[in-house]
Design a protein around this motif. Sequence first.
Motif, PDB file in Angstrom:
ATOM      1  N   LYS A   1      33.537  -4.612  12.905  1.00 10.84           N
ATOM      2  CA  LYS A   1      32.869  -5.889  13.189  1.00 10.84           C
ATOM      3  C   LYS A   1      33.382  -6.458  14.507  1.00 10.84           C
ATOM      4  O   LYS A   1      34.181  -7.396  14.518  1.00 10.84           O
TER       5      LYS A   1
ATOM      6  N   GLY B   1      29.133  -7.062   5.621  1.00 13.49           N
ATOM      7  CA  GLY B   1      28.891  -7.989   4.516  1.00 13.49           C
ATOM      8  C   GLY B   1      30.196  -8.678   4.142  1.00 13.49           C
ATOM      9  O   GLY B   1      31.222  -8.480   4.792  1.00 13.49           O
ATOM     10  N   PRO B   2      30.167  -9.495   3.081  1.00 12.34           N
ATOM     11  CA  PRO B   2      31.386 -10.203   2.653  1.00 12.34           C
ATOM     12  C   PRO B   2      32.326  -9.248   1.930  1.00 12.34           C
ATOM     13  O   PRO B   2      32.283  -9.124   0.709  1.00 12.34           O
ATOM     14  N   ASN B   3      33.162  -8.575   2.684  1.00 13.46           N
ATOM     15  CA  ASN B   3      33.890  -7.412   2.160  1.00 13.46           C
ATOM     16  C   ASN B   3      35.383  -7.469   2.463  1.00 13.46           C
ATOM     17  O   ASN B   3      35.903  -6.653   3.240  1.00 13.46           O
ATOM     18  N   LEU B   4      36.075  -8.417   1.899  1.00 15.12           N
ATOM     19  CA  LEU B   4      37.523  -8.468   2.103  1.00 15.12           C
ATOM     20  C   LEU B   4      38.153  -7.214   1.494  1.00 15.12           C
ATOM     21  O   LEU B   4      38.042  -6.968   0.288  1.00 15.12           O
TER      22      LEU B   4
ATOM     23  N   LYS C   1      30.661 -13.926  12.878  1.00 19.25           N
ATOM     24  CA  LYS C   1      31.253 -14.808  11.853  1.00 19.25           C
ATOM     25  C   LYS C   1      32.774 -14.888  12.001  1.00 19.25           C
ATOM     26  O   LYS C   1      33.397 -15.862  11.556  1.00 19.25           O
ATOM     27  N   ASN C   2      33.391 -13.895  12.631  1.00 18.62           N
ATOM     28  CA  ASN C   2      34.851 -13.938  12.811  1.00 18.62           C
ATOM     29  C   ASN C   2      35.277 -15.163  13.634  1.00 18.62           C
ATOM     30  O   ASN C   2      36.342 -15.730  13.424  1.00 18.62           O
TER      31      ASN C   2
ATOM     32  N   ASP D   1      28.859 -13.267   4.553  1.00 14.94           N
ATOM     33  CA  ASP D   1      30.138 -12.970   5.211  1.00 14.94           C
ATOM     34  C   ASP D   1      30.748 -14.229   5.824  1.00 14.94           C
ATOM     35  O   ASP D   1      31.970 -14.395   5.863  1.00 14.94           O
TER      36      ASP D   1
ATOM     37  N   VAL E   1      32.578 -16.110   2.986  1.00 16.20           N
ATOM     38  CA  VAL E   1      33.856 -15.557   2.509  1.00 16.20           C
ATOM     39  C   VAL E   1      34.964 -15.719   3.544  1.00 16.20           C
ATOM     40  O   VAL E   1      36.098 -16.078   3.214  1.00 16.20           O
ATOM     41  N   THR E   2      34.642 -15.490   4.814  1.00 13.63           N
ATOM     42  CA  THR E   2      35.724 -15.545   5.800  1.00 13.63           C
ATOM     43  C   THR E   2      36.068 -16.991   6.194  1.00 13.63           C
ATOM     44  O   THR E   2      37.177 -17.252   6.643  1.00 13.63           O
TER      45      THR E   2
ATOM     46  N   LYS F   1      42.446 -15.016   2.760  1.00 11.54           N
ATOM     47  CA  LYS F   1      42.592 -13.544   2.817  1.00 11.54           C
ATOM     48  C   LYS F   1      42.004 -13.001   4.106  1.00 11.54           C
ATOM     49  O   LYS F   1      42.256 -11.864   4.475  1.00 11.54           O
ATOM     50  N   SER F   2      41.164 -13.796   4.789  1.00 12.11           N
ATOM     51  CA  SER F   2      40.589 -13.367   6.070  1.00 12.11           C
ATOM     52  C   SER F   2      41.642 -13.507   7.161  1.00 12.11           C
ATOM     53  O   SER F   2      42.268 -14.560   7.309  1.00 12.11           O
ATOM     54  N   ARG F   3      41.809 -12.414   7.942  1.00 12.94           N
ATOM     55  CA  ARG F   3      42.817 -12.456   9.010  1.00 12.94           C
ATOM     56  C   ARG F   3      42.409 -13.434  10.110  1.00 12.94           C
ATOM     57  O   ARG F   3      43.238 -14.101  10.707  1.00 12.94           O
ATOM     58  N   ASN F   4      41.093 -13.511  10.387  1.00 13.52           N
ATOM     59  CA  ASN F   4      40.627 -14.452  11.407  1.00 13.52           C
ATOM     60  C   ASN F   4      40.908 -15.903  10.982  1.00 13.52           C
ATOM     61  O   ASN F   4      41.366 -16.714  11.774  1.00 13.52           O
TER      62      ASN F   4
ATOM     63  N   VAL G   1      44.319  -6.386  12.842  1.00 20.18           N
ATOM     64  CA  VAL G   1      43.331  -6.816  13.826  1.00 20.18           C
ATOM     65  C   VAL G   1      42.631  -8.116  13.389  1.00 20.18           C
ATOM     66  O   VAL G   1      42.317  -8.304  12.214  1.00 20.18           O
TER      67      VAL G   1
HETATM   68  O1  LIG Z   1      35.090  -9.023   7.649  1.00 20.04           O
HETATM   69  C1  LIG Z   1      35.842  -9.310   6.746  1.00 20.04           C
HETATM   70  C2  LIG Z   1      35.366  -9.666   5.403  1.00 20.04           C
HETATM   71  O2  LIG Z   1      33.998  -9.504   5.282  1.00 20.04           O
HETATM   72  C3  LIG Z   1      37.302  -9.342   6.993  1.00 20.04           C
HETATM   73  O3  LIG Z   1      37.588 -10.445   7.725  1.00 20.04           O
HETATM   74  P1  LIG Z   1      38.940 -10.524   8.531  1.00 20.04           P
HETATM   75  O4  LIG Z   1      38.893  -9.461   9.585  1.00 20.04           O
HETATM   76  O5  LIG Z   1      38.974 -11.907   9.064  1.00 20.04           O
HETATM   77  O6  LIG Z   1      40.055 -10.269   7.551  1.00 20.04           O
END
Ligand SMILES: O=C(CO)COP(=O)(O)O
Length: 355
Positions: free
Chosen positions: A121, A149-152, A204-205, A257, A260-261, A266-269, A292
């Motif tokens: 992404k 998609g919304p995929n943590l 979305k990031n 997505d 979720v982010t 849990k999302s790194r961004n 990343v």
């Molecule tokens: O794309 C993601 C979930 O869909 C993961 O998001 P992060 O890279 O912010 O962890």
Amino acid sequence: MSEQSMPQDTGATGPVHDVAVLGGGSFGTAMAKVLGENGHRVHFWMRGEAQAEEIRTTRVNSRYMPGIELAGDIQPTTDLADAVSKAEIVFVAIPSKAFRAVIRENCDKFRDDQIVVSLTKGIEEHGFKLMSEILQEEIPRCRIGVLSGPNLAGEIVNRDLTATVIAAKDPDVRRAVQDLLGCEYFRVYANVDVYGVELAGALKNIYAIVAGLASALEMGENAKAMLITRGLAEMSRFAVSLGANPMTFMGLAGVGDLIVTCTSSKSRNYRVGYAVGQGQNLDDAVAELGQVAEGIYTLKLVKEKAEAIGIYMPLVRGLYEILYDNASIRAVINSLMMSVQNSDVEFILPRTISQ
Ligand SMILES: O=C(CO)COP(=O)(O)O
Ligand SMILES: NC(=O)C1=CN([C@@H]2O[C@H](COP(=O)(O)OP(=O)(O)OC[C@H]3O[C@@H](n4cnc5c(N)ncnc54)[C@H](OP(=O)(O)O)[C@@H]3O)[C@@H](O)[C@H]2O)C=CC1
């Protein structure tokens, strides 16, 4: 070497396939796990021999997925040519900064008509290319798809219920990926708007960083909803101007997505934004993450592109000023709140007032 675990019962049916997953980080590991549990033979490429040996002997990728056992026939390797040559379908989970280099260096290893699916992404720095465009340029004889998609990853490896989108022009690619990955905890929906699905995943990031920042500043629930919704308006305005289908943004790869982010630590961004909101500088926040956060790079590229093509993206501009121009967070928020009040849904009432 320890005995390989048997696949778990995921409800998946159909024949066993040879697949390759390129990239041994969080998401490559999550997808390798789903494929392995679905009974497929997974040729799992990573660049570090120590990491490959660890997974071979312990079935665990301790750096990226500590404590998670990789069941099934997952064969870690550092030989990319071997992995690709054995695979019917190749999934690529390499960060955008390294994506073209890895594919270009190995472009002669891919077969005519082989299916190659990007899981990445991000956007390439020079030329604003998406990963499917890079695949198209480097290995044009392959059939290309994009999964987004919304995929943590951390939830998928726990078998938490998840849905994703496979976007491809070729119906055989869409069907093949649905058959390979679909199981009782992972659903795969189809879309033909490759550009929209892929761009949504990258854009979305940026808004996840904004949401993390807002959360650190304890802005409240109304503010959260405003940011997510205006983020959606902004990202779809930008993507549609580049040729994406606006309806894609109503789906899992768009609003799914984004939700979720923008709502999960849990999302790194999101975590990078949260750290900056708490006063940490960007470089330290990224270094501490150790994984990343594509949004940091995507932000710069989108800001430049939006300016070049004249698309109004106030959240992108505001975040850029905070992260890269040392602007005061409060001053940026104030300027956003006091800017011209525009229409809600631009597809109903056009945004007539220019910036
Ligand atoms: O794309 C993601 C979930 O869909 C993961 O998001 P992060 O890279 O912010 O962890
Ligand atoms: N994690 C998630 O929840 C999701 C991630 N994605 C996307 O997947 C992509 C990959 O992310 P993710 O796996 O999470 O990232 P991670 O930070 O967890 O892992 C990065 C991986 O890329 C490898 N890598 C880095 N540089 C190179 C290079 N030059 N050559 C080869 N391999 C390299 C790393 O190898 P090494 O360890 O040797 O440095 C590591 O295996 C990103 O675009 C991300 O947005 C998509 C959906 C969900």
